[in-house]
Design a protein around this motif. Structure first.
Motif, PDB file in Angstrom:
ATOM      1  N   PHE A  29       0.841  -1.190   0.000  1.00  0.00           N
ATOM      2  CA  PHE A  29       0.000   0.000   0.000  1.00  0.00           C
ATOM      3  C   PHE A  29       0.877   1.242   0.000  1.00  0.00           C
ATOM      4  CE2 PHE A  29      -2.922  -3.117   1.881  1.00  0.00           C
ATOM      5  CZ  PHE A  29      -4.007  -2.927   1.050  1.00  0.00           C
ATOM      6  N   ARG A  30       0.315   2.358  -0.425  1.00  0.00           N
ATOM      7  CA  ARG A  30       1.033   3.633  -0.427  1.00  0.00           C
ATOM      8  C   ARG A  30       0.504   4.509   0.703  1.00  0.00           C
ATOM      9  NH1 ARG A  30       0.122   5.383  -6.538  1.00  0.00           N
ATOM     10  NH2 ARG A  30      -0.445   7.250  -5.412  1.00  0.00           N
ATOM     11  N   GLY A  31       1.405   5.252   1.309  1.00  0.00           N
ATOM     12  CA  GLY A  31       1.019   6.229   2.330  1.00  0.00           C
ATOM     13  C   GLY A  31       0.109   5.644   3.395  1.00  0.00           C
ATOM     14  N   GLU A  32      -1.037   6.280   3.580  1.00  0.00           N
ATOM     15  CA  GLU A  32      -1.981   5.889   4.624  1.00  0.00           C
ATOM     16  C   GLU A  32      -3.085   4.950   4.138  1.00  0.00           C
ATOM     17  OE1 GLU A  32      -1.871   6.779   7.969  1.00  0.00           O
ATOM     18  OE2 GLU A  32       0.121   7.498   7.440  1.00  0.00           O
ATOM     19  N   GLN A  33      -2.951   4.393   2.946  1.00  0.00           N
ATOM     20  CA  GLN A  33      -4.010   3.546   2.399  1.00  0.00           C
ATOM     21  C   GLN A  33      -4.407   2.410   3.333  1.00  0.00           C
ATOM     22  OE1 GLN A  33      -2.212   2.412  -1.357  1.00  0.00           O
ATOM     23  NE2 GLN A  33      -3.704   3.664  -2.479  1.00  0.00           N
ATOM     24  N   GLU A  34      -3.456   1.665   3.827  1.00  0.00           N
ATOM     25  CA  GLU A  34      -3.785   0.511   4.675  1.00  0.00           C
ATOM     26  C   GLU A  34      -4.506   0.955   5.949  1.00  0.00           C
ATOM     27  OE1 GLU A  34      -1.941  -3.527   6.661  1.00  0.00           O
ATOM     28  OE2 GLU A  34      -0.567  -2.060   5.791  1.00  0.00           O
ATOM     29  N   ARG A  35      -4.056   2.027   6.547  1.00  0.00           N
ATOM     30  CA  ARG A  35      -4.694   2.542   7.762  1.00  0.00           C
ATOM     31  C   ARG A  35      -6.151   2.916   7.485  1.00  0.00           C
ATOM     32  NH1 ARG A  35      -2.976   8.029  10.679  1.00  0.00           N
ATOM     33  NH2 ARG A  35      -4.634   8.084  12.202  1.00  0.00           N
ATOM     34  N   VAL A  36      -6.387   3.597   6.364  1.00  0.00           N
ATOM     35  CA  VAL A  36      -7.751   3.986   5.980  1.00  0.00           C
ATOM     36  C   VAL A  36      -8.610   2.746   5.735  1.00  0.00           C
ATOM     37  CG1 VAL A  36      -9.123   5.128   4.187  1.00  0.00           C
ATOM     38  CG2 VAL A  36      -7.038   6.215   5.040  1.00  0.00           C
ATOM     39  N   ILE A  37      -8.062   1.769   5.019  1.00  0.00           N
ATOM     40  CA  ILE A  37      -8.795   0.540   4.709  1.00  0.00           C
ATOM     41  C   ILE A  37      -9.203  -0.183   5.979  1.00  0.00           C
ATOM     42  CG2 ILE A  37      -8.484  -1.782   3.738  1.00  0.00           C
ATOM     43  CD1 ILE A  37      -6.802  -0.342   1.507  1.00  0.00           C
ATOM     44  N   ARG A  38      -8.283  -0.330   6.906  1.00  0.00           N
ATOM     45  CA  ARG A  38      -8.602  -1.031   8.162  1.00  0.00           C
ATOM     46  C   ARG A  38      -9.634  -0.250   8.988  1.00  0.00           C
ATOM     47  NH1 ARG A  38      -5.837  -5.543   8.578  1.00  0.00           N
ATOM     48  NH2 ARG A  38      -3.835  -5.758   7.499  1.00  0.00           N
ATOM     49  N   HIS A  39      -9.547   1.054   8.963  1.00  0.00           N
ATOM     50  CA  HIS A  39     -10.503   1.906   9.669  1.00  0.00           C
ATOM     51  C   HIS A  39     -11.917   1.710   9.101  1.00  0.00           C
ATOM     52  CE1 HIS A  39     -11.735   5.491  11.947  1.00  0.00           C
ATOM     53  NE2 HIS A  39     -12.442   5.822  10.866  1.00  0.00           N
ATOM     54  N   ILE A  40     -12.026   1.770   7.781  1.00  0.00           N
ATOM     55  CA  ILE A  40     -13.324   1.596   7.124  1.00  0.00           C
ATOM     56  C   ILE A  40     -13.844   0.178   7.330  1.00  0.00           C
ATOM     57  CG2 ILE A  40     -14.488   1.519   4.878  1.00  0.00           C
ATOM     58  CD1 ILE A  40     -12.591   3.835   4.037  1.00  0.00           C
ATOM     59  N   HIS A  41     -12.959  -0.799   7.216  1.00  0.00           N
ATOM     60  CA  HIS A  41     -13.378  -2.192   7.386  1.00  0.00           C
ATOM     61  C   HIS A  41     -13.888  -2.469   8.802  1.00  0.00           C
ATOM     62  CE1 HIS A  41     -13.674  -6.441   6.668  1.00  0.00           C
ATOM     63  NE2 HIS A  41     -12.811  -6.700   7.634  1.00  0.00           N
ATOM     64  N   SER A  42     -13.410  -1.719   9.765  1.00  0.00           N
ATOM     65  CA  SER A  42     -13.866  -1.909  11.146  1.00  0.00           C
ATOM     66  C   SER A  42     -15.262  -1.318  11.374  1.00  0.00           C
ATOM     67  CB  SER A  42     -12.871  -1.306  12.139  1.00  0.00           C
ATOM     68  OG  SER A  42     -12.937   0.105  12.102  1.00  0.00           O
TER      69      SER A  42
END
Length: 79
Positions: A29-42
């Motif tokens: 992932f680039r930058g904050e993508q993974e953090r955003v994805i995990r946040h939304i998935h939660s």
């Protein structure tokens, strides 16, 4: 790029890295993508500001693929 219906049975829909590699061909992932994805998935809402070409699409497409019974519907608002 494979379509969601052609995903192999061994693909884990709970693993965002596996989905990223399978559908997009990227290894990280680039930058904050993974953090955003995990946040939304939660189950939380998110407002994400990224520059053009920053990878916003993946931030809402991967969580939609992670939902049980994918492909599923995702809402995305963009100006």
């Amino acid at each position: 790029m494979a379509s969601p219906s052609s995903a192999p049975n061994t693909l884990s829909s709970s693993d965002p890295h596996a989905l990223l590699a399978h559908y997009y061909g990227y290894t990280a992932f680039r930058g904050e993508q993974e953090r955003v994805i995990r946040h939304i998935h939660s189950g939380k809402d998110a407002i994400v500001l990224m520059p053009t070409g920053g990878g916003k699409s993946i931030c809402y497409q991967i969580p939609a693929l992670m939902k049980p019974g994918s492909p599923s519907l995702s809402r995305h608002l963009s100006p």
